[in-house]
Design a protein around this motif. Structure first.
Motif, PDB file in Angstrom:
ATOM      1  N   GLN A  49       0.829  -1.208   0.000  1.00 48.80           N
ATOM      2  CA  GLN A  49       0.000   0.000   0.000  1.00 48.80           C
ATOM      3  C   GLN A  49       0.867   1.263   0.000  1.00 48.80           C
ATOM      4  O   GLN A  49       0.487   2.281  -0.594  1.00 48.80           O
ATOM      5  CB  GLN A  49      -0.915   0.010   1.236  1.00 48.80           C
ATOM      6  CG  GLN A  49      -2.002  -1.045   1.219  1.00 48.80           C
ATOM      7  CD  GLN A  49      -1.525  -2.404   1.685  1.00 48.80           C
ATOM      8  OE1 GLN A  49      -0.347  -2.582   1.992  1.00 48.80           O
ATOM      9  NE2 GLN A  49      -2.428  -3.367   1.741  1.00 48.80           N
ATOM     10  N   GLU A  50       2.034   1.191   0.665  1.00 47.88           N
ATOM     11  CA  GLU A  50       2.946   2.343   0.686  1.00 47.88           C
ATOM     12  C   GLU A  50       3.500   2.611  -0.713  1.00 47.88           C
ATOM     13  O   GLU A  50       3.635   3.765  -1.128  1.00 47.88           O
ATOM     14  CB  GLU A  50       4.096   2.077   1.666  1.00 47.88           C
ATOM     15  CG  GLU A  50       3.694   2.056   3.126  1.00 47.88           C
ATOM     16  CD  GLU A  50       3.511   3.463   3.692  1.00 47.88           C
ATOM     17  OE1 GLU A  50       3.923   4.438   3.052  1.00 47.88           O
ATOM     18  OE2 GLU A  50       2.928   3.571   4.789  1.00 47.88           O
ATOM     19  N   VAL A  99       2.040   1.779  -3.566  1.00 44.36           N
ATOM     20  CA  VAL A  99       0.926   2.300  -4.375  1.00 44.36           C
ATOM     21  C   VAL A  99       0.729   3.782  -4.111  1.00 44.36           C
ATOM     22  O   VAL A  99       0.559   4.581  -5.043  1.00 44.36           O
ATOM     23  CB  VAL A  99      -0.384   1.528  -4.073  1.00 44.36           C
ATOM     24  CG1 VAL A  99      -1.558   2.175  -4.789  1.00 44.36           C
ATOM     25  CG2 VAL A  99      -0.268   0.083  -4.510  1.00 44.36           C
ATOM     26  N   THR A 100       0.757   4.157  -2.827  1.00 45.29           N
ATOM     27  CA  THR A 100       0.584   5.568  -2.460  1.00 45.29           C
ATOM     28  C   THR A 100       1.670   6.432  -3.084  1.00 45.29           C
ATOM     29  O   THR A 100       1.392   7.504  -3.635  1.00 45.29           O
ATOM     30  CB  THR A 100       0.605   5.729  -0.925  1.00 45.29           C
ATOM     31  OG1 THR A 100      -0.420   4.910  -0.349  1.00 45.29           O
ATOM     32  CG2 THR A 100       0.382   7.166  -0.527  1.00 45.29           C
ATOM     33  N   LYS A 152       1.011   6.660  -6.929  1.00 43.97           N
ATOM     34  CA  LYS A 152      -0.200   7.435  -7.263  1.00 43.97           C
ATOM     35  C   LYS A 152      -0.014   8.923  -6.989  1.00 43.97           C
ATOM     36  O   LYS A 152      -0.419   9.771  -7.794  1.00 43.97           O
ATOM     37  CB  LYS A 152      -1.396   6.887  -6.474  1.00 43.97           C
ATOM     38  CG  LYS A 152      -1.871   5.526  -6.942  1.00 43.97           C
ATOM     39  CD  LYS A 152      -3.137   5.094  -6.248  1.00 43.97           C
ATOM     40  CE  LYS A 152      -4.333   5.832  -6.760  1.00 43.97           C
ATOM     41  NZ  LYS A 152      -5.600   5.313  -6.228  1.00 43.97           N
ATOM     42  N   GLU A 208      -2.220  -1.984  -7.883  1.00 48.56           N
ATOM     43  CA  GLU A 208      -3.545  -2.058  -7.260  1.00 48.56           C
ATOM     44  C   GLU A 208      -4.276  -3.328  -7.661  1.00 48.56           C
ATOM     45  O   GLU A 208      -4.914  -3.978  -6.830  1.00 48.56           O
ATOM     46  CB  GLU A 208      -4.368  -0.833  -7.653  1.00 48.56           C
ATOM     47  CG  GLU A 208      -4.004   0.428  -6.894  1.00 48.56           C
ATOM     48  CD  GLU A 208      -4.896   1.593  -7.255  1.00 48.56           C
ATOM     49  OE1 GLU A 208      -5.439   2.223  -6.338  1.00 48.56           O
ATOM     50  OE2 GLU A 208      -5.058   1.871  -8.464  1.00 48.56           O
ATOM     51  N   LEU A 263      -2.787  -6.284  -5.811  1.00 54.24           N
ATOM     52  CA  LEU A 263      -3.242  -6.328  -4.424  1.00 54.24           C
ATOM     53  C   LEU A 263      -4.691  -6.782  -4.328  1.00 54.24           C
ATOM     54  O   LEU A 263      -5.052  -7.590  -3.467  1.00 54.24           O
ATOM     55  CB  LEU A 263      -3.092  -4.940  -3.778  1.00 54.24           C
ATOM     56  CG  LEU A 263      -1.670  -4.445  -3.521  1.00 54.24           C
ATOM     57  CD1 LEU A 263      -1.700  -3.021  -2.989  1.00 54.24           C
ATOM     58  CD2 LEU A 263      -0.944  -5.359  -2.559  1.00 54.24           C
ATOM     59  N   GLU A 264      -5.526  -6.257  -5.221  1.00 56.60           N
ATOM     60  CA  GLU A 264      -6.948  -6.608  -5.212  1.00 56.60           C
ATOM     61  C   GLU A 264      -7.149  -8.089  -5.501  1.00 56.60           C
ATOM     62  O   GLU A 264      -7.948  -8.762  -4.848  1.00 56.60           O
ATOM     63  CB  GLU A 264      -7.678  -5.762  -6.265  1.00 56.60           C
ATOM     64  CG  GLU A 264      -9.179  -5.999  -6.301  1.00 56.60           C
ATOM     65  CD  GLU A 264      -9.851  -5.220  -7.425  1.00 56.60           C
ATOM     66  OE1 GLU A 264     -11.014  -5.515  -7.720  1.00 56.60           O
ATOM     67  OE2 GLU A 264      -9.202  -4.335  -8.013  1.00 56.60           O
ATOM     68  N   LYS A 270      -5.976 -10.216  -2.559  1.00 56.41           N
ATOM     69  CA  LYS A 270      -6.948 -10.121  -1.472  1.00 56.41           C
ATOM     70  C   LYS A 270      -8.176 -10.984  -1.764  1.00 56.41           C
ATOM     71  O   LYS A 270      -8.678 -11.693  -0.894  1.00 56.41           O
ATOM     72  CB  LYS A 270      -7.366  -8.658  -1.288  1.00 56.41           C
ATOM     73  CG  LYS A 270      -8.313  -8.428  -0.125  1.00 56.41           C
ATOM     74  CD  LYS A 270      -8.673  -6.955  -0.009  1.00 56.41           C
ATOM     75  CE  LYS A 270      -9.670  -6.719   1.119  1.00 56.41           C
ATOM     76  NZ  LYS A 270     -10.044  -5.279   1.235  1.00 56.41           N
TER      77      LYS A 270
END
Length: 458
Positions: A104-105, A107-108, A111, A196, A199-200, A203
């Motif tokens: 997530q880091e 991706v942030t 983005k 993303e 990750l999706e 998950k």
């Protein structure tokens, strides 16, 4: 990723120095050894870049504390001296452990970088802003190192690939490539989308497979413990007093005895193959077979296959610029799927056909045997009309929508099936327990009265 600096001497006595990165110290040392062997170099020293903790003071000012990466202590002292510090203490950090940042880091970071690029900020300004705002220590230090190396004029692709353990191999490659391309914003946007989607999908895959199987496994252990240890204590009481057991209770007791008598053998035949399979899966051949049959397994195989095609098409769309430069985008897109079988078929079948025999993209993809009829049909039309780039994006979006929708349906079906299995197991345990509860010993002399009553009736 570890960076090591070496000092060597060639056959003419000239001293040569350089640095090499590796997955770890031994890997970097092995690379340096191979380099020395090829170029007939005699290695003098090898130094690993480490983190040093320092405390420094200027005159009577308040001392400052910090960390600095360097190959040795003297480098840190010299750097602090140049900044005007005259009193300092420098020690090597004992536990230099930097965990990989959460996805997530990453991706942030990608983005936010994309959004700031769209606002016409330079990459130097963007990376300075993100260094100040990033909370993850590993990512912050990595961005600092990247910024410093880019300022020195180091090739961006080399710089980012040096930190592929932080970003991931494909992400590092794309970010390094973006800095040299004329379409940096688009590549960053596509990279963020790619991460993303990864990750999706992971998950969703966890929800569809890992969580239910974990639940079943824990349920299985609980049932085995009940049958092997708790149930026999009650049932053997009746056996001790020679009380006849009901059929299900008797069968369960026999099964319990079998489990306890052959526990080690059963454990060997259940755990052994699993451990051997996991070890084989880590080998090159094993991973290839796992990835091949992963796309053919029931229920989830079709979705995994189409997700690989989606990733391939999305990356191909980002990198493709024309038919004359299609080989490299195809190769990179195949690597991006993360499926070794998919990658192998592209690299060992499709690309050689295109290079050596001049076969078109559609025919080469067909020979690889890893694309669906829908994908091949769309590529065929695109090849004839010259719209390969847009078609790749259309296919990526199509398979994304399809896999997201179908995956939600599969998750719901799997959850219902797991609930039904748990319900059946609980009912079976309840029935056996209830049957055991109905067993009651006969009162003393009851046998004589029963026989007398039977004789009277006759």
């Amino acid at each position: 990723m570890v960076e090591c600096r070496f000092v060597a001497e060639n056959v003419s006595g000239k001293v040569i120095s350089g640095s090499i990165t590796g997955d770890n110290y031994s890997d970097a040392k092995k690379k340096i050894g191979a380099l020395a062997s090829r170029n007939q170099l005699k290695i003098r020293t090898i130094e690993k870049k480490s983190t040093w903790i320092y405390t420094a003071r200027k005159g009577n000012e308040k001392p400052i504390k910090g960390e600095q990466k360097a190959f040795n202590k003297q480098e840190v002292i010299e750097a602090l001296t140049r900044l005007g510090y005259d009193r300092m203490s420098v020690n090597k950090k004992l536990f230099d452990f930097n965990p990989v940042p959460p996805p997530q880091e990453i991706v942030t970071f990608v983005k936010i970088s994309t959004e700031l690029m769209e606002q016409k900020l330079t990459f130097g300004e963007i990376i300075n802003l993100l260094i100040n705002d990033t909370q993850n220590k590993t990512l912050k230090e990595t961005l600092k190192d990247i910024n410093n190396e880019l300022k020195k004029g180091t090739d961006s692709e080399v710089v980012f690939m040096r930190y592929q353990t932080v970003f991931g191999k494909f992400t590092a490659y794309m970010l390094g490539l973006a800095s040299k391309s004329g379409n940096m914003t688009e590549i960053y946007r596509a990279t963020a989308k790619f991460i993303e989607r990864q990750l999706e999908f992971k998950k969703s895959l966890k929800s569809a497979l890992i969580s239910p199987f974990t639940t079943l496994f824990i349920m299985f252990l609980a049932v085995v413990y009940y049958v092997a240890y708790i149930f026999p204590d009650t049932a053997n009481l009746f056996v001790k007093f020679k009380i006849e057991l009901p059929p299900m209770t008797a069968a369960t007791l026999k099964f319990s005895d079998m489990l306890r008598d052959n526990f080690l053998l059963i454990l060997l035949f259940t755990v052994g193959p699993v451990m051997a399979g996991l070890r084989f899966a880590k080998t090159t051949k094993g991973r290839l077979l796992v990835d091949q049959y992963q796309m053919k397994m029931p229920i989830m195989g079709n979705l995994i296959h189409k997700t690989n095609i989606e990733v391939f098409c999305r990356v191909f769309y980002t990198l493709y610029s024309g038919s004359a430069e299609s080989i490299e985008p195809i190769r990179i897109a195949a690597e991006a799927t993360g499926n070794t079988y998919f990658e192998s078929r592209i690299k060992n079948v499709a690309i050689p056909l295109m290079i050596k025999k001049g076969v078109g993209i559609t025919d080469a993809f067909k020979e690889s045997g890893i694309f669906t009829e829908t994908a091949l049909s769309r590529f065929h039309s695109a090849e004839e009309t010259g719209t390969l780039k847009n078609t790749a994006l259309q296919l990526a979006n199509y398979y994304e929508n399809e896999t997201v929708f179908r995956l939600k349906s599969i998750i719901e079906i799997v959850q219902v099936m797991i609930s039904m299995i748990i319900m059946v197991i609980m009912i079976a345990l309840t029935v056996v327990s209830a049957e055991t509860a109905t067993v009651s010993p006969k009162a003393p002399g009851m046998g004589f009265l029963v026989n007398l009553f039977n004789g009277f009736m006759l």
